[in-house]
Write an enzyme that holds these catalytic residues in place. Sequence first.
Site, short mmCIF file in Angstrom:
data_model
loop_
_atom_site.label_atom_id
_atom_site.label_comp_id
_atom_site.label_asym_id
_atom_site.label_seq_id
_atom_site.Cartn_x
_atom_site.Cartn_y
_atom_site.Cartn_z
CG HIS A 281 -9.98 1.08 -1.73
ND1 HIS A 281 -8.63 1.09 -1.48
CD2 HIS A 281 -10.45 2.25 -1.26
CE1 HIS A 281 -8.31 2.22 -0.86
NE2 HIS A 281 -9.40 2.95 -0.71
N1 UDP Z 1 -4.46 -0.89 5.70
C1 UDP Z 1 -4.55 -1.92 6.62
N2 UDP Z 1 -4.97 -3.15 6.20
C2 UDP Z 1 -5.27 -3.41 4.90
C3 UDP Z 1 -5.16 -2.35 3.96
C4 UDP Z 1 -4.76 -1.10 4.39
O1 UDP Z 1 -4.25 -1.72 7.81
O2 UDP Z 1 -5.65 -4.55 4.57
C5 UDP Z 1 -4.04 0.46 6.17
C6 UDP Z 1 -2.83 1.04 5.48
O3 UDP Z 1 -1.63 0.65 6.12
C7 UDP Z 1 -3.08 2.54 5.61
C8 UDP Z 1 -4.58 2.65 5.51
O4 UDP Z 1 -5.09 1.36 5.84
O5 UDP Z 1 -2.66 2.98 6.90
C9 UDP Z 1 -4.99 3.08 4.13
O6 UDP Z 1 -6.33 2.94 3.99
P1 UDP Z 1 -7.05 2.85 2.57
O7 UDP Z 1 -6.13 2.31 1.55
O8 UDP Z 1 -8.33 2.14 2.82
O9 UDP Z 1 -7.45 4.36 2.31
P2 UDP Z 1 -6.83 5.52 1.40
O10 UDP Z 1 -5.51 5.89 1.99
O11 UDP Z 1 -6.76 5.03 0.01
O12 UDP Z 1 -7.83 6.62 1.55
#
Ligand code: UDP
Length: 398
Positions: free
Chosen positions: A214
């Site tokens: 994403h």
């Molecule tokens: N996550 C979730 N379901 C999904 C994808 C991610 O629960 O379909 C959780 C994942 O385990 C982690 C968090 O969302 O705890 C990460 O979020 P994301 O990847 O959106 O954000 P980033 O860490 O890249 O800022």
Amino acid sequence: MDKLIDIVVGARPNFIKVAAIIRELRTKFPEPGNGIRYRLIHTSQHYDNKMSGVFFEELDIPQPDINLNVGHLKSTEQIATIISRYSRVLIESKPDMVIVLGDVNSTVACALATKKTYPDLPLIHVEAGLRCGDRQMPEEINRILTDSISDYFFTTSRRASDNLMNEGVSPGKIFFVGNTMIDTLYTNESRLKQPTFWNTLGLANKGYYVLTLHRQANISSGEILGTLLESVAMAAEGTTVVFPVHPHTEKMIHNFGIEVHPNIVMTDPMGYLEFNYLMKNALAVVTDSGGISEETTIMKVPCITLRDHTERPETCQLGTNLLVGSCNPGNIFDAFDCLRAGKWRMGKDPELWDGKAAERIVDFVAGILRSGKEDKHTIYTLRPKAFGDISYNTIFLN
Ligand code: UDP
């Protein structure tokens, strides 16, 4: 009278991190009159059930006290709207402290609203000091801006603390506490549940890959997004790749008219308990998420990160993460070959990612609010030399 803390959340990774802090606040301050109360402010940057509601339910996060209802807007408009709406909340009722988490638009917007409304109001940034060095990344701008106006900084690594000191933050304001996202993982480890599609897709332990995508750099060009998806599908050599698709990514796949290879099974974004079960039992996770590279490091699951840099270098130096670049098919194929050859390094846990970060944060916050001063020595036994020569604070609970 109880002191009031505003805690701001807005997007998926915020919910996972805040769950640990709220759990700790409930344990330490279960009733009114115990010294601290909090208001949970939800900006609704992410607002539907799959990106927001499910996490509140599964992780036992109370319903927000105030919802700013910004919804889906362009980034700058979203930030402007959050600043304006949260400022109104602050003017109506001033809290004693504001806590923002992570690096999303809600983080920087509420930090700005706080400092523009009340320059003297203590602003705390949880997960401060992360830097990937790429100012093209929207989250990097959010991190730099938030840290530039925060008063106290809770970090997940010594490296993040060093970054802050290099930017001129006083060492006494920086607290290396560990990682609240990992607190939530430990708390829920035994509750993870098999996804409902497990049997329908014929999944078996260590018999599939997981993909998430994403980041703007990977999804804003049809050529890059198409190449990445095609490369992962080919490199998986017929093994199923389960792809819970972020709503922005789904929109871009649709807009660019990309035909996703049938070896990649697209699903809706998943709830926390099913998604982490899926990761835990996967052969490997391919992702551009920062939080996921932390969770896979603790789960000892190989993680292939489709980015050129990371703000979480410990996941590569100590953990299971490997950066293969934003669009470098050759590297993606090499990484899958390395996996199949059984050569992936399982690594070890980063320092203080022990499930107690929220405990350290809440103790510190309570200390400041009670004493009205920031003298950490009144709150902690400080042993800064315990893990070697460091010049910022490491909090150890007695
Ligand atoms: N996550 C979730 N379901 C999904 C994808 C991610 O629960 O379909 C959780 C994942 O385990 C982690 C968090 O969302 O705890 C990460 O979020 P994301 O990847 O959106 O954000 P980033 O860490 O890249 O800022």
